[in-house]
Design a protein around this motif. Sequence first.
Motif, PDB file in Angstrom:
ATOM      1  N   MET A  54       0.821  -1.209   0.000  1.00 15.74           N
ATOM      2  CA  MET A  54       0.000   0.000   0.000  1.00 15.74           C
ATOM      3  C   MET A  54       0.854   1.258   0.000  1.00 15.74           C
ATOM      4  O   MET A  54       0.499   2.246  -0.642  1.00 15.74           O
ATOM      5  N   SER A  55       1.969   1.220   0.678  1.00 14.18           N
ATOM      6  CA  SER A  55       2.874   2.368   0.683  1.00 14.18           C
ATOM      7  C   SER A  55       3.456   2.604  -0.709  1.00 14.18           C
ATOM      8  O   SER A  55       3.497   3.743  -1.197  1.00 14.18           O
ATOM      9  N   ILE A  56       3.870   1.543  -1.350  1.00 13.29           N
ATOM     10  CA  ILE A  56       4.426   1.649  -2.701  1.00 13.29           C
ATOM     11  C   ILE A  56       3.354   2.144  -3.670  1.00 13.29           C
ATOM     12  O   ILE A  56       3.599   3.043  -4.489  1.00 13.29           O
ATOM     13  N   LEU A  57       2.150   1.573  -3.573  1.00  9.48           N
ATOM     14  CA  LEU A  57       1.056   1.987  -4.462  1.00  9.48           C
ATOM     15  C   LEU A  57       0.656   3.440  -4.227  1.00  9.48           C
ATOM     16  O   LEU A  57       0.284   4.145  -5.169  1.00  9.48           O
ATOM     17  N   HIS A  58       0.722   3.896  -2.972  1.00  3.41           N
ATOM     18  CA  HIS A  58       0.373   5.291  -2.687  1.00  3.41           C
ATOM     19  C   HIS A  58       1.331   6.245  -3.404  1.00  3.41           C
ATOM     20  O   HIS A  58       0.911   7.255  -3.973  1.00  3.41           O
ATOM     21  N   ARG A  59       2.591   5.901  -3.397  1.00  5.29           N
ATOM     22  CA  ARG A  59       3.579   6.732  -4.098  1.00  5.29           C
ATOM     23  C   ARG A  59       3.369   6.677  -5.612  1.00  5.29           C
ATOM     24  O   ARG A  59       3.411   7.706  -6.301  1.00  5.29           O
ATOM     25  N   LEU A  60       3.138   5.473  -6.144  1.00  2.00           N
ATOM     26  CA  LEU A  60       2.935   5.324  -7.587  1.00  2.00           C
ATOM     27  C   LEU A  60       1.661   6.025  -8.061  1.00  2.00           C
ATOM     28  O   LEU A  60       1.657   6.661  -9.119  1.00  2.00           O
ATOM     29  N   THR A  61       0.589   5.921  -7.277  1.00  2.00           N
ATOM     30  CA  THR A  61      -0.644   6.596  -7.688  1.00  2.00           C
ATOM     31  C   THR A  61      -0.496   8.111  -7.587  1.00  2.00           C
ATOM     32  O   THR A  61      -1.104   8.848  -8.358  1.00  2.00           O
ATOM     33  N   GLY A  62       0.319   8.580  -6.662  1.00  2.00           N
ATOM     34  CA  GLY A  62       0.605  10.019  -6.596  1.00  2.00           C
ATOM     35  C   GLY A  62       1.286  10.502  -7.859  1.00  2.00           C
ATOM     36  O   GLY A  62       0.958  11.561  -8.398  1.00  2.00           O
ATOM     37  N   ILE A  63       2.237   9.703  -8.345  1.00  2.00           N
ATOM     38  CA  ILE A  63       2.914  10.045  -9.602  1.00  2.00           C
ATOM     39  C   ILE A  63       1.929  10.002 -10.759  1.00  2.00           C
ATOM     40  O   ILE A  63       1.904  10.901 -11.609  1.00  2.00           O
ATOM     41  N   ALA A  64       1.091   8.958 -10.803  1.00  3.44           N
ATOM     42  CA  ALA A  64       0.095   8.840 -11.876  1.00  3.44           C
ATOM     43  C   ALA A  64      -0.879  10.019 -11.858  1.00  3.44           C
ATOM     44  O   ALA A  64      -1.260  10.529 -12.918  1.00  3.44           O
ATOM     45  N   LEU A  65      -1.264  10.451 -10.676  1.00  2.00           N
ATOM     46  CA  LEU A  65      -2.169  11.598 -10.583  1.00  2.00           C
ATOM     47  C   LEU A  65      -1.504  12.882 -11.063  1.00  2.00           C
ATOM     48  O   LEU A  65      -2.149  13.722 -11.702  1.00  2.00           O
ATOM     49  N   ALA A  66      -0.229  13.044 -10.771  1.00  2.00           N
ATOM     50  CA  ALA A  66       0.487  14.227 -11.252  1.00  2.00           C
ATOM     51  C   ALA A  66       0.553  14.240 -12.775  1.00  2.00           C
ATOM     52  O   ALA A  66       0.272  15.267 -13.410  1.00  2.00           O
ATOM     53  N   VAL A  67       0.896  13.106 -13.370  1.00  3.35           N
ATOM     54  CA  VAL A  67       0.960  13.015 -14.836  1.00  3.35           C
ATOM     55  C   VAL A  67      -0.429  13.205 -15.436  1.00  3.35           C
ATOM     56  O   VAL A  67      -0.598  13.936 -16.420  1.00  3.35           O
ATOM     57  N   GLY A  68      -1.431  12.563 -14.833  1.00  3.10           N
ATOM     58  CA  GLY A  68      -2.805  12.713 -15.323  1.00  3.10           C
ATOM     59  C   GLY A  68      -3.300  14.141 -15.217  1.00  3.10           C
ATOM     60  O   GLY A  68      -4.066  14.611 -16.061  1.00  3.10           O
ATOM     61  N   SER A  69      -2.858  14.860 -14.206  1.00  5.69           N
ATOM     62  CA  SER A  69      -3.254  16.265 -14.059  1.00  5.69           C
ATOM     63  C   SER A  69      -2.657  17.126 -15.156  1.00  5.69           C
ATOM     64  O   SER A  69      -3.286  18.086 -15.614  1.00  5.69           O
TER      65      SER A  69
END
Length: 126
Positions: free
Chosen positions: A22-37
């Motif tokens: 979950m910690s790893i996924l939280h970081r990866l989804t943060g990156i995905a959200l930045a790119v998606g934004s």
Amino acid sequence: MEHPLSPFMFPRWYRFQITSLMSILHRLTGIALAVGSIVLAWWLVAVAAGGEWFEATHAVIASPIGVLLLFGWSVAFFYHLCNGIRHLAWDAGYGFEIREAYLSGYCVFAATVVLTVLAWLYVLLA
């Protein structure tokens, strides 16, 4: 034999846990959200520009790959949101016991699936 200091020495010295995932996924989804934004901002610029800019951007976003990326972005959004709420509970001092941490982790995964499915049902049926 001396054990390494870092928990990132998978799998020999460190037993993988849901909290690690979950910690790893939280970081990866943060990156995905930045790119998606950034993509969202580009789409807004294309809407404002109109004409060929909008048509080209819309063609990419409406393509099967674009829809798949939008789906992934929505999964990342809902996961990051739910896991962020979990972190807020931790900040308030709740959920630190191992059993509670695992249960809240599974709840985050379940809520992510439910919210993503509901959002896409709304999009596809509206």
